[in-house]
Design a protein around this motif. Structure first.
Motif, PDB file in Angstrom:
ATOM      1  N   UNK A 106     -32.869  22.438   3.436  1.00  0.00           N
ATOM      2  CA  UNK A 106     -33.245  21.369   2.778  1.00  0.00           C
ATOM      3  C   UNK A 106     -32.935  19.863   2.270  1.00  0.00           C
ATOM      4  N   UNK A 107     -31.460  20.112   1.995  1.00  0.00           N
ATOM      5  CA  UNK A 107     -30.208  18.880   1.593  1.00  0.00           C
ATOM      6  C   UNK A 107     -30.358  18.392   3.359  1.00  0.00           C
ATOM      7  N   UNK A 108     -29.286  18.643   3.872  1.00  0.00           N
ATOM      8  CA  UNK A 108     -29.201  18.499   5.628  1.00  0.00           C
ATOM      9  C   UNK A 108     -30.784  17.918   6.436  1.00  0.00           C
ATOM     10  N   UNK A 109     -31.718  18.720   5.977  1.00  0.00           N
ATOM     11  CA  UNK A 109     -32.887  18.019   6.925  1.00  0.00           C
ATOM     12  C   UNK A 109     -32.828  16.912   6.744  1.00  0.00           C
ATOM     13  N   UNK A 110     -33.535  16.980   5.377  1.00  0.00           N
ATOM     14  CA  UNK A 110     -33.961  15.727   4.253  1.00  0.00           C
ATOM     15  C   UNK A 110     -32.639  14.301   5.190  1.00  0.00           C
ATOM     16  N   UNK A 111     -31.329  14.822   4.404  1.00  0.00           N
ATOM     17  CA  UNK A 111     -30.584  13.317   5.054  1.00  0.00           C
ATOM     18  C   UNK A 111     -30.364  13.254   6.706  1.00  0.00           C
ATOM     19  N   UNK A 112     -30.972  13.979   7.741  1.00  0.00           N
ATOM     20  CA  UNK A 112     -31.341  13.785   9.266  1.00  0.00           C
ATOM     21  C   UNK A 112     -32.706  13.347   9.362  1.00  0.00           C
ATOM     22  N   UNK A 113     -33.615  13.628   8.248  1.00  0.00           N
ATOM     23  CA  UNK A 113     -35.101  13.481   8.664  1.00  0.00           C
ATOM     24  C   UNK A 113     -35.042  11.264   8.381  1.00  0.00           C
ATOM     25  N   UNK A 114     -34.073  11.756   7.190  1.00  0.00           N
ATOM     26  CA  UNK A 114     -34.068   9.824   6.550  1.00  0.00           C
ATOM     27  C   UNK A 114     -33.374   9.492   7.285  1.00  0.00           C
ATOM     28  N   UNK A 115     -32.661   9.264   8.334  1.00  0.00           N
ATOM     29  CA  UNK A 115     -31.878   8.622   8.878  1.00  0.00           C
ATOM     30  C   UNK A 115     -32.506   9.179  10.035  1.00  0.00           C
ATOM     31  N   UNK A 116     -33.536   9.558  10.631  1.00  0.00           N
ATOM     32  CA  UNK A 116     -33.782   9.517  11.914  1.00  0.00           C
ATOM     33  C   UNK A 116     -32.649   9.781  13.071  1.00  0.00           C
ATOM     34  N   UNK A 117     -32.021   9.820  13.291  1.00  0.00           N
ATOM     35  CA  UNK A 117     -30.480  10.045  13.645  1.00  0.00           C
ATOM     36  C   UNK A 117     -30.090  11.346  14.315  1.00  0.00           C
ATOM     37  N   UNK A 118     -29.538  11.766  14.877  1.00  0.00           N
ATOM     38  CA  UNK A 118     -28.981  13.306  15.335  1.00  0.00           C
ATOM     39  C   UNK A 118     -27.051  12.710  15.629  1.00  0.00           C
ATOM     40  N   UNK A 119     -26.398  13.894  15.586  1.00  0.00           N
ATOM     41  CA  UNK A 119     -25.405  13.975  15.220  1.00  0.00           C
ATOM     42  C   UNK A 119     -25.026  15.315  16.579  1.00  0.00           C
ATOM     43  N   UNK A 120     -23.830  15.508  16.972  1.00  0.00           N
ATOM     44  CA  UNK A 120     -23.617  16.759  18.162  1.00  0.00           C
ATOM     45  C   UNK A 120     -22.293  17.685  17.565  1.00  0.00           C
ATOM     46  N   UNK A 121     -22.471  18.549  18.374  1.00  0.00           N
ATOM     47  CA  UNK A 121     -20.691  19.400  17.718  1.00  0.00           C
ATOM     48  C   UNK A 121     -19.533  18.177  18.282  1.00  0.00           C
ATOM     49  N   UNK A 122     -19.499  17.254  19.034  1.00  0.00           N
ATOM     50  CA  UNK A 122     -18.523  16.633  19.808  1.00  0.00           C
ATOM     51  C   UNK A 122     -17.940  15.631  19.021  1.00  0.00           C
ATOM     52  N   UNK A 123     -18.977  15.244  17.892  1.00  0.00           N
ATOM     53  CA  UNK A 123     -18.808  14.081  17.009  1.00  0.00           C
ATOM     54  C   UNK A 123     -17.379  14.918  15.854  1.00  0.00           C
ATOM     55  N   UNK A 124     -17.596  15.587  15.795  1.00  0.00           N
ATOM     56  CA  UNK A 124     -16.912  16.399  15.248  1.00  0.00           C
ATOM     57  C   UNK A 124     -15.447  17.174  15.140  1.00  0.00           C
ATOM     58  N   UNK A 125     -15.336  16.936  16.743  1.00  0.00           N
ATOM     59  CA  UNK A 125     -14.257  17.388  17.720  1.00  0.00           C
ATOM     60  C   UNK A 125     -13.196  17.804  16.763  1.00  0.00           C
ATOM     61  N   UNK A 126     -12.367  16.738  16.035  1.00  0.00           N
ATOM     62  CA  UNK A 126     -10.799  17.020  15.630  1.00  0.00           C
ATOM     63  C   UNK A 126     -11.348  17.518  14.496  1.00  0.00           C
ATOM     64  N   UNK A 127     -11.910  17.888  13.190  1.00  0.00           N
ATOM     65  CA  UNK A 127     -12.556  18.164  13.111  1.00  0.00           C
ATOM     66  C   UNK A 127     -12.863  20.081  12.977  1.00  0.00           C
ATOM     67  N   UNK A 128     -13.365  19.491  13.740  1.00  0.00           N
ATOM     68  CA  UNK A 128     -13.392  21.693  14.337  1.00  0.00           C
ATOM     69  C   UNK A 128     -12.029  21.780  14.290  1.00  0.00           C
ATOM     70  N   UNK A 129     -11.611  21.859  15.778  1.00  0.00           N
ATOM     71  CA  UNK A 129      -9.879  21.805  16.181  1.00  0.00           C
ATOM     72  C   UNK A 129      -8.868  22.332  15.002  1.00  0.00           C
ATOM     73  N   UNK A 130      -9.492  21.213  14.001  1.00  0.00           N
ATOM     74  CA  UNK A 130      -7.966  21.412  12.753  1.00  0.00           C
ATOM     75  C   UNK A 130      -8.034  22.784  11.668  1.00  0.00           C
ATOM     76  N   UNK A 131     -10.161  23.303  11.819  1.00  0.00           N
ATOM     77  CA  UNK A 131     -10.495  24.658  10.934  1.00  0.00           C
ATOM     78  C   UNK A 131      -9.848  25.259  11.828  1.00  0.00           C
ATOM     79  N   UNK A 132     -10.292  25.176  13.442  1.00  0.00           N
ATOM     80  CA  UNK A 132      -9.455  26.982  14.587  1.00  0.00           C
ATOM     81  C   UNK A 132      -7.947  26.757  14.588  1.00  0.00           C
TER      82      UNK A 132
END
Length: 139
Positions: free
Chosen positions: A110-136
């Motif tokens: 619900x908190x994430x959905x509210x943040x997304x709805x308020x901003x009205x914008x989408x983001x994609x996994x590729x936008x976090x690529x460096x952090x995701x690769x670090x985690x992997x």
């Protein structure tokens, strides 16, 4: 059956994440499963088998309504873990694409959905690529 030494696996929505992990980490990457969009029955069966074997599953998808629906099908609070799917993660990738489609607001997001709805914008996994690769990266 999964390798008995495997303790966890990461699950993403987009094959670009797998490709980038292969390019940067090669065979040293932590186990990564790509759903390539909405999970098919074979993907669900695999994830169920891994959970039954005791693996920790870290799940993520795009920051859009479809991504929340994907995770709502798979996330089992207490059994699975969300992977960089908080409102802070959403804001950190500087969403810039229009958020389209029918809103989704699963109870666990619900908190994430509210943040997304308020901003009205989408983001994609590729936008976090460096952090995701670090985690992997196992090191």
């Amino acid at each position: 059956d999964p390798d008995p030494t495997m303790l966890e696996a990461y699950v993403c929505e987009n094959p670009a994440i797998v490709s980038e992990a292969a390019n940067r980490l090669g065979t040293t990457s932590k186990p990564l499963i790509c759903l390539n969009g909405m999970p098919a029955s074979a993907a669900r069966a695999l994830l169920d088998k891994l959970l039954h074997a005791g693996l920790q599953l870290h799940l993520r998808a795009d920051f859009d309504w479809a991504g929340l629906r994907i995770l709502d099908q798979l996330h089992q609070p207490g059994r699975t873990h969300l992977w960089r799917m908080t409102p802070a993660d959403y804001h950190s990738c500087f969403p810039s694409q229009p958020l389209k489609g029918t809103p989704s607001s699963p109870e666990w997001a619900s908190d994430l959905a509210n943040a997304m709805s308020t901003a009205g914008l989408a983001a994609y996994e590729e936008d976090l690529i460096d952090q995701l690769i670090t985690d992997l990266n196992p090191t």
